[in-house]
Design a protein around this motif. Sequence first.
Motif, PDB file in Angstrom:
ATOM      1  N   TRP A  96       1.289  -1.062  -0.255  1.00 14.61           N
ATOM      2  CA  TRP A  96      -0.282  -0.089   0.341  1.00 14.61           C
ATOM      3  C   TRP A  96       0.768   0.887   0.505  1.00 14.61           C
ATOM      4  N   ALA A  97       2.025   1.212   0.590  1.00 12.37           N
ATOM      5  CA  ALA A  97       2.790   2.739   0.829  1.00 12.37           C
ATOM      6  C   ALA A  97       3.347   2.362   0.079  1.00 12.37           C
ATOM      7  N   LEU A  98       4.334   1.425  -0.942  1.00 12.91           N
ATOM      8  CA  LEU A  98       4.826   1.765  -2.284  1.00 12.91           C
ATOM      9  C   LEU A  98       3.755   2.315  -3.369  1.00 12.91           C
ATOM     10  N   GLY A  99       2.403   2.227  -3.135  1.00  8.79           N
ATOM     11  CA  GLY A  99       1.559   2.215  -4.237  1.00  8.79           C
ATOM     12  C   GLY A  99       0.947   3.732  -4.028  1.00  8.79           C
ATOM     13  N   VAL A 100       1.231   4.758  -3.130  1.00  6.89           N
ATOM     14  CA  VAL A 100       1.337   5.493  -2.805  1.00  6.89           C
ATOM     15  C   VAL A 100       2.386   6.222  -3.682  1.00  6.89           C
ATOM     16  N   GLN A 101       3.162   5.967  -3.282  1.00  9.33           N
ATOM     17  CA  GLN A 101       4.633   6.164  -3.593  1.00  9.33           C
ATOM     18  C   GLN A 101       4.608   6.673  -4.939  1.00  9.33           C
ATOM     19  N   LEU A 102       4.406   5.079  -5.624  1.00  7.59           N
ATOM     20  CA  LEU A 102       4.498   5.231  -7.091  1.00  7.59           C
ATOM     21  C   LEU A 102       3.299   6.352  -7.533  1.00  7.59           C
ATOM     22  N   TYR A 103       2.299   6.700  -6.776  1.00  9.44           N
ATOM     23  CA  TYR A 103       1.442   7.324  -7.160  1.00  9.44           C
ATOM     24  C   TYR A 103       1.888   8.726  -7.261  1.00  9.44           C
ATOM     25  N   MET A 104       2.540   9.630  -6.079  1.00 11.90           N
ATOM     26  CA  MET A 104       3.155  10.306  -6.212  1.00 11.90           C
ATOM     27  C   MET A 104       3.788  10.597  -7.579  1.00 11.90           C
ATOM     28  N   MET A 105       5.113   9.966  -7.543  1.00 10.91           N
ATOM     29  CA  MET A 105       6.010   9.772  -8.439  1.00 10.91           C
ATOM     30  C   MET A 105       4.767  10.052 -10.035  1.00 10.91           C
TER      31      MET A 105
ATOM     32  N   PHE B 127       1.701  11.140 -10.329  1.00 14.69           N
ATOM     33  CA  PHE B 127       1.389  12.356 -10.653  1.00 14.69           C
ATOM     34  C   PHE B 127       1.626  13.468  -9.847  1.00 14.69           C
ATOM     35  N   ALA B 128       2.715  13.851  -9.115  1.00 13.37           N
ATOM     36  CA  ALA B 128       3.128  14.840  -8.808  1.00 13.37           C
ATOM     37  C   ALA B 128       2.584  14.557  -7.231  1.00 13.37           C
ATOM     38  N   ARG B 129       2.134  13.864  -7.214  1.00  8.50           N
ATOM     39  CA  ARG B 129       0.672  14.928  -6.006  1.00  8.50           C
ATOM     40  C   ARG B 129       0.422  13.747  -5.216  1.00  8.50           C
ATOM     41  N   VAL B 130      -0.112  14.093  -3.526  1.00 11.86           N
ATOM     42  CA  VAL B 130      -0.438  12.927  -3.466  1.00 11.86           C
ATOM     43  C   VAL B 130      -1.572  12.394  -2.905  1.00 11.86           C
ATOM     44  N   PRO B 131      -2.135  11.233  -2.861  1.00 16.59           N
ATOM     45  CA  PRO B 131      -3.731  10.698  -3.706  1.00 16.59           C
ATOM     46  C   PRO B 131      -4.346  11.627  -3.472  1.00 16.59           C
TER      47      PRO B 131
ATOM     48  N   HIS C  93      -7.967  11.941 -15.148  1.00 17.02           N
ATOM     49  CA  HIS C  93      -8.586  13.196 -16.560  1.00 17.02           C
ATOM     50  C   HIS C  93      -7.857  14.249 -15.724  1.00 17.02           C
ATOM     51  N   GLU C  94      -6.893  14.242 -15.193  1.00 13.12           N
ATOM     52  CA  GLU C  94      -6.690  15.251 -13.786  1.00 13.12           C
ATOM     53  C   GLU C  94      -5.210  15.489 -14.656  1.00 13.12           C
ATOM     54  N   ASN C  95      -4.921  14.636 -15.439  1.00 19.95           N
ATOM     55  CA  ASN C  95      -3.144  14.439 -15.420  1.00 19.95           C
ATOM     56  C   ASN C  95      -2.691  14.620 -16.912  1.00 19.95           C
ATOM     57  N   ALA C  96      -2.256  15.716 -17.205  1.00 18.38           N
ATOM     58  CA  ALA C  96      -1.572  16.070 -18.392  1.00 18.38           C
ATOM     59  C   ALA C  96      -1.178  14.635 -19.619  1.00 18.38           C
ATOM     60  N   THR C  97      -0.668  13.904 -18.306  1.00 24.03           N
ATOM     61  CA  THR C  97       0.758  12.676 -19.054  1.00 24.03           C
ATOM     62  C   THR C  97      -0.040  11.497 -19.661  1.00 24.03           C
ATOM     63  N   HIS C  98      -1.026  11.603 -18.610  1.00 21.78           N
ATOM     64  CA  HIS C  98      -2.310  10.309 -19.632  1.00 21.78           C
ATOM     65  C   HIS C  98      -1.613   9.375 -19.119  1.00 21.78           C
ATOM     66  N   PRO C  99      -1.309   9.284 -18.370  1.00 21.31           N
ATOM     67  CA  PRO C  99      -0.611   6.836 -17.170  1.00 21.31           C
ATOM     68  C   PRO C  99      -1.897   6.071 -18.239  1.00 21.31           C
ATOM     69  N   SER C 100      -0.725   5.190 -18.502  1.00 21.92           N
ATOM     70  CA  SER C 100      -1.080   4.104 -19.132  1.00 21.92           C
ATOM     71  C   SER C 100      -2.357   3.350 -18.033  1.00 21.92           C
ATOM     72  N   LYS C 101      -3.054   2.477 -19.656  1.00 17.52           N
ATOM     73  CA  LYS C 101      -3.586   1.553 -18.488  1.00 17.52           C
ATOM     74  C   LYS C 101      -3.357   0.200 -17.342  1.00 17.52           C
ATOM     75  N   ALA C 102      -1.637  -0.081 -18.083  1.00 20.82           N
ATOM     76  CA  ALA C 102      -1.243  -0.819 -16.984  1.00 20.82           C
ATOM     77  C   ALA C 102      -0.429  -0.235 -15.518  1.00 20.82           C
ATOM     78  N   LEU C 103      -0.612   1.230 -16.235  1.00 20.18           N
ATOM     79  CA  LEU C 103       0.207   1.461 -14.825  1.00 20.18           C
ATOM     80  C   LEU C 103      -1.195   1.654 -13.615  1.00 20.18           C
ATOM     81  N   LEU C 104      -2.166   2.559 -14.674  1.00 19.41           N
ATOM     82  CA  LEU C 104      -3.754   2.544 -13.388  1.00 19.41           C
ATOM     83  C   LEU C 104      -3.763   0.489 -12.346  1.00 19.41           C
ATOM     84  N   ASP C 105      -3.908   0.080 -13.624  1.00 20.55           N
ATOM     85  CA  ASP C 105      -4.156  -1.031 -13.310  1.00 20.55           C
ATOM     86  C   ASP C 105      -3.198  -1.575 -12.280  1.00 20.55           C
TER      87      ASP C 105
END
Length: 95
Positions: free
Chosen positions: A17-26, A28-32, A60-72
């Motif tokens: 879970w903690a790693l997931g939060v860190q990956l999210y922050m990297m 999207f450049a913000r906390v979830p 939808h908020e992020n201009a980088t359009h994350p991949s489906k693999a990242l979201l999964d």
Amino acid sequence: ESRKMATELDGAALDVWALGVQLYMMAFARVPWTDAKEGVCRNYTRWVKNDCNFLVLSRHENATHPSKALLDLLGGMLAVDPKQRLNLQQVIAHP
């Protein structure tokens, strides 16, 4: 009560879970969960209750359009139920 709760926690699942939060922050450049007011965070509370998928909102908020693999991957790492959460081996093997 706190002793019972401590024995029910899964350290490895908490680490994922903690790693997931860190990956999210990297990614999207913000906390979830950024709407905290007086110790209450509506988005987090909604996520835990499965009312809101913040990953879809982030897409939808992020201009980088994350991949489906990242979201999964993030969805698996941040699954509310620790029994449904990816384990570290699954995270490493994720495409």
